[in-house]
Design a protein around this motif. Structure first.
Motif, PDB file in Angstrom:
ATOM      1  N   VAL A  70     -35.336  23.050  46.466  1.00 31.32           N
ATOM      2  CA  VAL A  70     -34.599  24.268  46.791  1.00 31.32           C
ATOM      3  C   VAL A  70     -35.908  24.863  47.393  1.00 31.32           C
ATOM      4  CG1 VAL A  70     -32.092  23.952  45.565  1.00 31.32           C
ATOM      5  CG2 VAL A  70     -34.629  24.898  44.390  1.00 31.32           C
ATOM      6  N   PRO A  71     -35.193  26.102  48.297  1.00 26.50           N
ATOM      7  CA  PRO A  71     -36.705  27.078  48.823  1.00 26.50           C
ATOM      8  C   PRO A  71     -37.047  28.675  47.410  1.00 26.50           C
ATOM      9  CG  PRO A  71     -34.597  27.523  50.197  1.00 26.50           C
ATOM     10  CD  PRO A  71     -33.953  26.078  49.046  1.00 26.50           C
ATOM     11  N   ILE A  72     -36.372  28.666  46.751  1.00 25.96           N
ATOM     12  CA  ILE A  72     -36.367  29.571  46.230  1.00 25.96           C
ATOM     13  C   ILE A  72     -35.754  29.250  44.277  1.00 25.96           C
ATOM     14  CG2 ILE A  72     -35.243  32.128  45.873  1.00 25.96           C
ATOM     15  CD1 ILE A  72     -34.542  32.359  48.583  1.00 25.96           C
ATOM     16  N   ALA A  73     -37.382  29.730  43.446  1.00 26.99           N
ATOM     17  CA  ALA A  73     -36.680  29.393  41.882  1.00 26.99           C
ATOM     18  C   ALA A  73     -37.177  30.634  41.131  1.00 26.99           C
ATOM     19  CB  ALA A  73     -37.381  28.455  41.903  1.00 26.99           C
ATOM     20  N   LEU A  74     -36.405  30.987  40.594  1.00 25.77           N
ATOM     21  CA  LEU A  74     -36.473  32.427  40.161  1.00 25.77           C
ATOM     22  C   LEU A  74     -36.903  32.397  38.338  1.00 25.77           C
ATOM     23  CD1 LEU A  74     -34.368  34.397  41.775  1.00 25.77           C
ATOM     24  CD2 LEU A  74     -36.518  34.917  42.398  1.00 25.77           C
ATOM     25  N   VAL A  75     -37.448  32.772  37.647  1.00 22.86           N
ATOM     26  CA  VAL A  75     -36.844  33.841  36.360  1.00 22.86           C
ATOM     27  C   VAL A  75     -36.428  34.910  36.466  1.00 22.86           C
ATOM     28  CG1 VAL A  75     -38.154  33.579  34.215  1.00 22.86           C
ATOM     29  CG2 VAL A  75     -38.705  31.983  35.221  1.00 22.86           C
ATOM     30  N   SER A  76     -35.937  35.036  36.329  1.00 28.26           N
ATOM     31  CA  SER A  76     -34.636  36.577  35.923  1.00 28.26           C
ATOM     32  C   SER A  76     -34.755  36.413  34.702  1.00 28.26           C
ATOM     33  CB  SER A  76     -33.841  36.673  37.095  1.00 28.26           C
ATOM     34  OG  SER A  76     -33.352  37.389  36.890  1.00 28.26           O
ATOM     35  N   GLU A 124     -21.242  26.826  44.658  1.00 30.98           N
ATOM     36  CA  GLU A 124     -22.093  26.164  45.221  1.00 30.98           C
ATOM     37  C   GLU A 124     -22.108  25.989  46.733  1.00 30.98           C
ATOM     38  OE1 GLU A 124     -19.759  22.328  44.743  1.00 30.98           O
ATOM     39  OE2 GLU A 124     -21.213  21.879  42.865  1.00 30.98           O
ATOM     40  N   ASP A 125     -21.172  27.126  47.110  1.00 29.84           N
ATOM     41  CA  ASP A 125     -21.306  27.254  48.658  1.00 29.84           C
ATOM     42  C   ASP A 125     -20.135  29.129  48.397  1.00 29.84           C
ATOM     43  OD1 ASP A 125     -21.375  28.506  50.938  1.00 29.84           O
ATOM     44  OD2 ASP A 125     -20.040  27.264  51.887  1.00 29.84           O
ATOM     45  N   ARG A 163     -26.145  30.994  49.632  1.00 34.42           N
ATOM     46  CA  ARG A 163     -24.724  30.144  49.573  1.00 34.42           C
ATOM     47  C   ARG A 163     -25.244  29.603  48.695  1.00 34.42           C
ATOM     48  NH1 ARG A 163     -23.294  29.205  54.956  1.00 34.42           N
ATOM     49  NH2 ARG A 163     -21.432  27.992  54.195  1.00 34.42           N
ATOM     50  N   PHE A 164     -26.804  29.105  47.815  1.00 34.16           N
ATOM     51  CA  PHE A 164     -26.417  28.109  46.876  1.00 34.16           C
ATOM     52  C   PHE A 164     -27.101  28.456  45.671  1.00 34.16           C
ATOM     53  CE2 PHE A 164     -28.423  25.458  43.951  1.00 34.16           C
ATOM     54  CZ  PHE A 164     -27.737  24.425  43.248  1.00 34.16           C
ATOM     55  N   TYR A 165     -26.357  28.645  44.100  1.00 33.09           N
ATOM     56  CA  TYR A 165     -26.842  29.659  42.601  1.00 33.09           C
ATOM     57  C   TYR A 165     -27.216  28.372  41.850  1.00 33.09           C
ATOM     58  CZ  TYR A 165     -27.898  32.333  39.271  1.00 33.09           C
ATOM     59  OH  TYR A 165     -28.483  32.944  38.242  1.00 33.09           O
ATOM     60  N   HIS A 221     -24.887  23.544  48.396  1.00 33.84           N
ATOM     61  CA  HIS A 221     -25.287  22.443  47.558  1.00 33.84           C
ATOM     62  C   HIS A 221     -24.304  21.799  46.784  1.00 33.84           C
ATOM     63  CE1 HIS A 221     -30.195  22.030  47.602  1.00 33.84           C
ATOM     64  NE2 HIS A 221     -29.921  23.180  48.303  1.00 33.84           N
ATOM     65  N   THR A 222     -24.094  20.679  46.384  1.00 36.56           N
ATOM     66  CA  THR A 222     -23.750  19.907  45.324  1.00 36.56           C
ATOM     67  C   THR A 222     -24.282  19.811  43.823  1.00 36.56           C
ATOM     68  OG1 THR A 222     -24.125  17.911  45.960  1.00 36.56           O
ATOM     69  CG2 THR A 222     -21.741  19.252  46.518  1.00 36.56           C
TER      70      THR A 222
END
Ligand code: C2E
Ligand code: CA
Ligand code: CA
Length: 612
Positions: free
Chosen positions: A44-50, A90-91, A111-113, A137-138
């Motif tokens: 995935v293009p984005i990853a975070l520790v939020s 997923e969407d 779109r995906f989280y 994504h699934t």
């Protein structure tokens, strides 16, 4: 759009989050590594520790997004922390909870989280480790488990951060009061950002009488009082800050009963001294309670201020404020502000103390002898022995300069020993040579009268010189006698040893005629300033007359000090003043000059005559 719900233990959760002291901190490689790994692992293009704060989510680590935080209302993570399982959307465009969320509808929106909770040690979710993509994504069961593993790792990292934060807090703060400690204070002064029109100031407070509470009621009581002091100071500071826009202040406890306030302000240094520091001292005047009893403490303060826009060097600033405090205590003021003369003064005093320590063991302290004349006969009745010190390095140091230092440094009994034994030696030698009955007077200090060793010291001295104690008069000032309870008893004990007592410097301060009858003294010495004034003004002459009348009634004798003019002598004689001393007859004589001076004086033989 559905706003995220609040977590059932929201208050505890927020408290724990804030206690971690991690919000708004800088980049951390350990968290960065985790999200890099997540982004690659899940493609995935984005990853975070939020971390989900009261009304925002703040990103401790972030890859693929140029943001530090967003509102909590629009956050996916706000939902994720309330979900039992890993939260997967997923969407988002097809999910009615999020389809109209601005983070979704914006260009290149979410779109995906997928977010797994990052929890504290007790399992409360503080935020998430989450994955985001711009396309759907699934997300398999196995992937969820992998994400949860990474999130647990982030949780451990968070716990480590908290441990370090707690340790650093403990090393910068006082355990008892929670205020900054010395280390924390120095760091705060160093880190303070000062604007060009601001000054930085340090207010060093010394609490009075705290030690006696500790001694009388024990350490637990002392601790209670210290906590009350800390609260009281914090309240006083908050109150001052309410009326002082743009001023910031903090308080520290840096020693047993030593507190320091530091501030940055646009007010003038005068405000810091006369308003801020004064208010802190006044706050300490109100009673404290302990064991159901009221205790009155009070405080003094030393103040150090910078120039506008200038930063203070921490340890120097603290030491300068301490010097100002030292001066405030010394001069009996509430608040004093540091200036450079004070530093020079302290340096000189320290040098004098060091040299004096040597002088008292190497015989550097000697005595000079000022004749005291009987005004009826014109004959010398005694001599006042005065301490003299001619130091190889410092030159001549005046007694009014080194005596107070000797008192503070605990050396006054050594000075007294030197002066008194020289006085007794000279007394014996001169009596034999001149065949005249004489007494010698020696000055006593407060520190000696509060120390019972004085009595043995006096007995040893007169025994060693085989001299009648009646020939060693002791001079005490009135302020000393009035300074504390028990002094009059001490004077009675000295009299019992056989020493005649002389009340020195009468009329120099707050002298009181009514107290005279309570003092077991045989002589009253009229201060030089009063003698001087009597010569010039009838009003002062009448004061001496009143003292003389009272002294006669009480069976005491009067000595006038500081006679410099011949004209003063008949005036004193007319007022029945028994004796006098002063430079008119002689400046203080060296031991070897005394006998010859006396022989020459006797040869001339009247009160008006002086030896050339
Ligand atoms: P004091 O006990 O009041 O001593 C009198 C001071 O006045 C002496 O100064 C003396 O030299 C000075 N004096 C005497 N007659 C005259 C005069 O006609 N004109 C002027 N202008 N001055 C006169 P000194 O020796 O400098 O002593 C100053 C103070 O230092 C003494 O004041 C006393 O308080 C203290 N001191 C001196 N020696 C001792 C000592 O051995 N022990 C203690 N505890 N204090 C001492
Ligand atoms: Ca004296
Ligand atoms: Ca005097």
């Amino acid at each position: 759009m559905n706003k995220p719900p609040l977590h059932p233990k929201e208050q505890d959760r927020l408290q724990s989050l804030h206690a971690h002291k991690i919000l708004d901190t800088g980049q951390d490689q350990a968290f960065d590594d985790l999200i890099q790994l997540a982004s690659q692992l899940f493609d995935v293009p984005i990853a975070l520790v939020s971390l989900v704060d009261e009304d925002r989510q703040w990103f401790k680590a972030c890859v693929g997004l140029d943001l530090k935080e967003t509102g909590r209302d629009v956050s996916f993570c706000g939902h994720a922390i309330c979900s039992d399982e890993t939260f997967v959307v997923e969407d988002a465009a097809k999910d009615e909870r999020f389809s109209d969320n601005p983070l979704v509808t914006q260009a290149d929106g979410i779109r995906f989280y997928a977010g797994a909770k990052v929890c504290d040690g007790s399992g409360l979710p503080l935020g998430t480790l989450c994955l985001i993509d711009h396309k759907p994504h699934t997300f398999s069961e196995e992937q969820q488990q992998q994400l949860e593993q990474l999130a647990r790792q982030a949780g451990r990292q968070l716990a480590l951060h908290r441990l370090l934060a707690d340790l650093s807090h403990a090393s910068d703060h006082d355990e008892l009061t929670g205020l900054l400690n010395r280390r924390g204070l120095l760091a705060e002064i160093d880190q303070a950002s000062v604007e060009s029109d601001q000054i930085q100031a340090v207010v060093y407070l010394d609490v009075k009488r705290f030690k006696s509470i500790n001694d009388a009621y024990g350490l637990a009581a002392g601790d209670q009082i210290l906590e009350q002091i800390a609260d009281r100071l914090q309240q006083a500071v908050s109150q001052m800050l309410r009326h002082a826009n743009g001023t910031t202040a903090q308080i520290a406890r840096i020693g047993g009963d030593e507190f320091v306030a530091i501030l940055c302000t646009r007010h003038l240094a005068d405000w810091v001294q006369h308003t801020f520091a004064q208010a802190l001292c006044e706050a300490m005047d109100e009673p404290f309670t302990c064991n159901n009893q009221a205790h009155y403490l009070g405080a003094r303060a030393g103040v150090m201020t910078s120039l506008p826009g200038q930063r203070l060097e921490a340890s120097q600033a603290l030491s300068n404020a301490d010097i100002a405090l030292h001066q405030a205590k010394h001069l009996g003021h509430h608040v004093m502000r540091f200036d450079h003369v004070m530093r020079e003064q302290i340096a000189l005093e320290m040098q004098i103390e060091t040299r004096l320590r040597e002088a008292v063991v190497t015989g550097g302290i000697t005595a000079a002898f000022e004749p005291i004349l009987d005004l009826h006969t014109g004959k010398v009745c005694g001599f006042e022995a005065l301490a003299r010190w001619n130091d190889p390095e410092l030159g001549r140091v005046r007694p009014d300069q080194f005596i107070p230092i000797a008192e503070r440094a605990g050396l006054i009994d050594r000075v007294f020993q030197a002066v008194a034994s020289q006085a007794l030696t000279v007394c014996k030698a001169v009596t034999t040579t001149v065949q005249q009955d004489l007494w010698f007077s020696v000055n006593l200090s407060k520190a000696q009268l509060t120390d019972d060793r004085l009595f043995d010291q006096l007995i040893d001295l007169t025994n060693k010189h085989s001299i009648d104690p009646g020939r060693m008069h002791l001079e005490v000032t009135e302020s000393l006698v009035a300074s504390c309870d028990g002094m009059i008893d001490k004077l009675h004990r000295l009299r019992k040893l056989g020493h005649p007592l002389m009340l020195d410097d009468f009329g120099s301060g707050t002298s009181s005629l009514s107290c005279l009858k309570a003092y077991p003294v045989q002589w009253i010495k009229i201060d030089r300033q009063l003698t001087d004034a009597a010569d010039k003004s009838l009003q002062y002459a009448s004061i001496i007359q009143a003292v003389a009348d009272l002294a006669t009634n009480l069976g005491m004798n009067l000595v006038a000090e500081g006679v410099e003019e011949a004209d003063t002598i008949p005036l004193l004689q007319s007022m029945e003043v028994a004796a006098a001393q002063g430079w008119y007859w002689s400046k203080p004589l060296e031991p070897g000059q005394v006998a010859n001076w006396l022989i020459e004086h006797n040869r001339r033989g009247d009160t008006q005559s002086r030896v050339a």
